[in-house]
Design an enzyme around this catalytic site. Structure first.
Site, short mmCIF file in Angstrom:
data_model
loop_
_atom_site.label_atom_id
_atom_site.label_comp_id
_atom_site.label_asym_id
_atom_site.label_seq_id
_atom_site.Cartn_x
_atom_site.Cartn_y
_atom_site.Cartn_z
N GLN A 102 -10.32 17.06 -21.87
CA GLN A 102 -9.50 18.26 -21.74
C GLN A 102 -10.31 19.41 -21.13
OE1 GLN A 102 -9.95 16.55 -24.58
NE2 GLN A 102 -7.98 16.06 -25.52
N GLN A 159 -7.96 16.28 -16.38
CA GLN A 159 -7.09 16.22 -17.55
C GLN A 159 -6.74 17.64 -18.00
OE1 GLN A 159 -8.37 13.64 -20.71
NE2 GLN A 159 -6.91 14.43 -22.19
N ASP A 160 -5.43 17.89 -18.23
CA ASP A 160 -4.95 19.17 -18.75
C ASP A 160 -5.23 20.33 -17.80
OD1 ASP A 160 -4.30 17.62 -20.89
OD2 ASP A 160 -5.55 18.64 -22.35
N ASP A 165 -1.96 14.04 -18.18
CA ASP A 165 -1.22 15.13 -18.83
C ASP A 165 -1.52 16.47 -18.18
OD1 ASP A 165 -0.56 13.08 -20.60
OD2 ASP A 165 -1.97 13.73 -22.14
N ARG A 200 4.79 11.77 -20.57
CA ARG A 200 4.81 11.10 -21.87
C ARG A 200 5.00 12.16 -22.95
NH1 ARG A 200 -1.26 9.34 -23.77
NH2 ARG A 200 -2.42 11.17 -23.03
N TRP A 238 4.24 14.31 -25.73
CA TRP A 238 3.16 14.86 -26.56
C TRP A 238 3.68 15.20 -27.95
CZ3 TRP A 238 0.84 20.39 -25.74
CH2 TRP A 238 -0.31 20.53 -26.55
#
Length: 570
Positions: A362, A384-385, A406, A482, A484
């Site tokens: 993250q 990521q993120d 994500d 997806r 969370w």
């Protein structure tokens, strides 16, 4: 593990303690235990009741009818007992707001106490510090919503999104504690949040949603429903095409200050320019950031409203950092290169980046908690993120967003118009395959008016990613999103999806979690990866007659606040 009489007794005692007045909880929590307590079961997440609700206590009919709209009716009835003898729906809502608001200061006091015990524990110290910020924001947003509710003609969409943010911040505090739950004090704080504060706030949002749907007739009120239940609200009137691209950051804004790397401008860092902005500004404060790479962490507090960043173009003006959640004492929330709390934030023609890399997990490039924010021709670069669209109403147009896992996530009501979304390489030589997900929306309550809507966007891989994908498509898998959280909501309308999108479209989070409560919808998907007939059974195809629900006007009330790009008018 099978239920036992002892377990039922413990649950009953826990419920009794949690129903004590909040001041009692706060007072007791300020005194450390004299001896080490026995281990306790982890508190139930605040997005669902910890156990079946008990029968409703006797109460006047208006209260019982109003509480039919909530997910925690017994908590609702108890919180409304101080209502007037013949309460109206508005007076019941006022009482509900008051009950939730009165429970936030004790939770803040507890977070401060946990912080005072955590000087030698950086992760717990960071969690407590974040909780103080989250709960303070929750108090601010819920207070504002309550004041709006008291107006003669309240804007229910605004009341609802502000209350949704208040609940999000309470959940975020609980979640921060979850990772440092090493004492009875933290465990008790989590239990209070899960079974008291978030239940009260959830009930308030549910009643606002019922008032918005049914009006004053409380005999019609029922628990909140979503598209997954077959409910689409009536859309607002569409003034300019439901996302036709007329809105954005106005051109020709005159800079109030200039930032540059040469030392010939008012400021040499972006943060210094932000610090100089007026507090609670009613008009735009434009920061012109000349071309250059600005390696700094930028924070725009909620007192700094209507701040505007204008750069010299994507890839020319770059604000970058490398904080990531793998670092001790740093959470995903804190990892953002640029974090915005002040309402009315706008940005144009620049790049926000986080260079921590694909192995750092993250690592946020941009985080927004700014209501009524506009991002126009901005690049978000990370892995990521990348983009944390955390809370409230946000509008992204003509943007470029890159990442791996994500990389567009949060619990805001965000609309992405005409954006380009790129998957980046994550594992150059993966041995076991990889799954990359564009979105992870985090709605925890069906009454929250949040979700992600993508209109006329393009989803593809970067050149580097496409080279790897062509070598072995089965290994490099890309999904639209997806879940969370339990009520995750993401919708794609008239988007071009290239071959990298898997035929099934969407990915599970863990087993069957959220598959019966999420709403993942598509309409008009095109391109090699846009065949919606092959999607997983738990996704949906949006009926044409309900497309107006996802317009700029309906979804984020954008016609009331997104400027016209050419004139700067509302």
């Amino acid at each position: 593990m099978a239920d036992s009489p002892l377990l039922h007794l413990l649950l009953f005692l826990l419920l009794f303690l949690l129903l004590l007045p909040p001041f009692t909880f706060a007072t007791s929590s300020h005194h450390p235990p004299k001896s080490k307590p026995k281990p306790k079961p982890k508190p139930t997440p605040p997005n669902s009741p910890p156990f079946p609700s008990p029968p409703l206590p006797p109460a006047p009919l208006p209260i019982l009818l109003a509480c039919n709209a909530t997910r925690f009716p017994s908590v609702c009835v108890s919180s409304l007992t101080s209502s007037p003898a013949s309460p109206s729906p508005l007076s019941l809502l006022s009482t509900s707001f008051s009950a939730s608001l009165s429970s936030i200061p004790p939770a803040i006091s507890t977070a401060k106490y946990i912080l005072s015990l955590s000087s030698n524990n950086p992760n717990r110290s960071n969690a407590a510090t974040n909780c103080i910020e989250f709960l303070t924001l929750s108090l601010y947003r819920l207070t504002t919503a309550s004041k709006l509710m008291s107006l003669p003609s309240p804007s229910l969409p605004s009341v609802r999104i502000l209350s949704s943010a208040a609940l999000l911040y309470q959940y975020d505090c609980w979640s921060a504690y979850k990772y440092v739950n090493d004492s009875s004090t933290v465990s008790d704080a989590m239990a209070f949040l899960a079974n008291n504060l978030t239940a009260l706030t959830s009930n308030t949002i549910s009643m606002v949603a019922a008032l918005q749907r049914y009006g004053d007739d409380t005999s019609l009120w029922g628990p909140p429903k979503t598209e997954r239940d077959g409910y689409w609200p009536e859309p607002a009137s569409v003034r300019h095409g439901g996302g036709s691209g007329l809105g954005g950051v106005p051109t020709g804004l005159k800079p109030d200050v200039t930032v540059c790397k040469t030392g010939t401008c008012e400021y040499d860092t972006v943060q210094k320019a932000v610090d100089a902005a007026p507090q609670n500004g009613k008009s735009s404060y434009t920061v012109y950031i000349k071309a250059g790479v600005y390696e700094e962490t930028v924070r725009i507090p909620f007192e700094k409203t209507n701040v505007v960043f204008v750069g010299d173009g994507m890839g020319q003006t770059v604000i970058t950092g490398s904080l990531n959640a793998d670092t001790v004492g740093v959470s995903t929330y804190n990892s953002a290169t640029v974090g915005v709390l002040g309402d009315g934030f706008m940005a144009r023609d620049l790049t926000f980046a986080n260079t921590a890399g694909p192995d750092a997990h993250q690592a946020v490039a941009f985080r927004s908690d700014s209501d009524l924010s506009v991002l126009d021709s901005v690049e978000f670069l990370g892995h990521q993120d990348t983009l944390y669209a955390h809370a409230l109403r946000q509008y992204y147009t003509n943007c470029r967003i890159s990442g791996t896992v994500d990389f567009i996530f949060g619990n805001s009501a965000s609309l992405f118009h005409n954006c380009s979304i790129f998957i980046l390489p994550r594992q150059l030589k993966p041995e076991h395959g990889e799954a990359n997900t564009v979105t992870a929306h985090g709605r925890t309550d069906p009454a929250q008016s949040t979700g992600f809507v993508f209109q006329n966007c393009v989803i593809n891989g970067s050149d580097d990613y496409l080279a790897l994908y062509r070598e072995n498509p089965a290994v490099h898998r890309v999904y639209l999103g997806r879940p969370w959280k339990e009520y995750s909501r993401t919708v794609y309308i008239n988007c071009l999806m290239e071959q990298i999108i898997r035929p099934e479209g969407w990915l599970q989070w863990s087993g069957d979690f959220a598959l019966k409560t999420l709403f993942y919808g598509e309409y008009g998907s095109s391109g090699p990866g846009g065949d919606a007939t092959r999607r997983v059974s738990w996704s949906s195809r949006v009926p044409q007659e309900h497309l107006g629900v996802y317009s700029v006007e309906s979804f984020i009330q954008g016609d009331q606040w997104i400027p016209n790009k050419k004139t700067g008018g509302k």
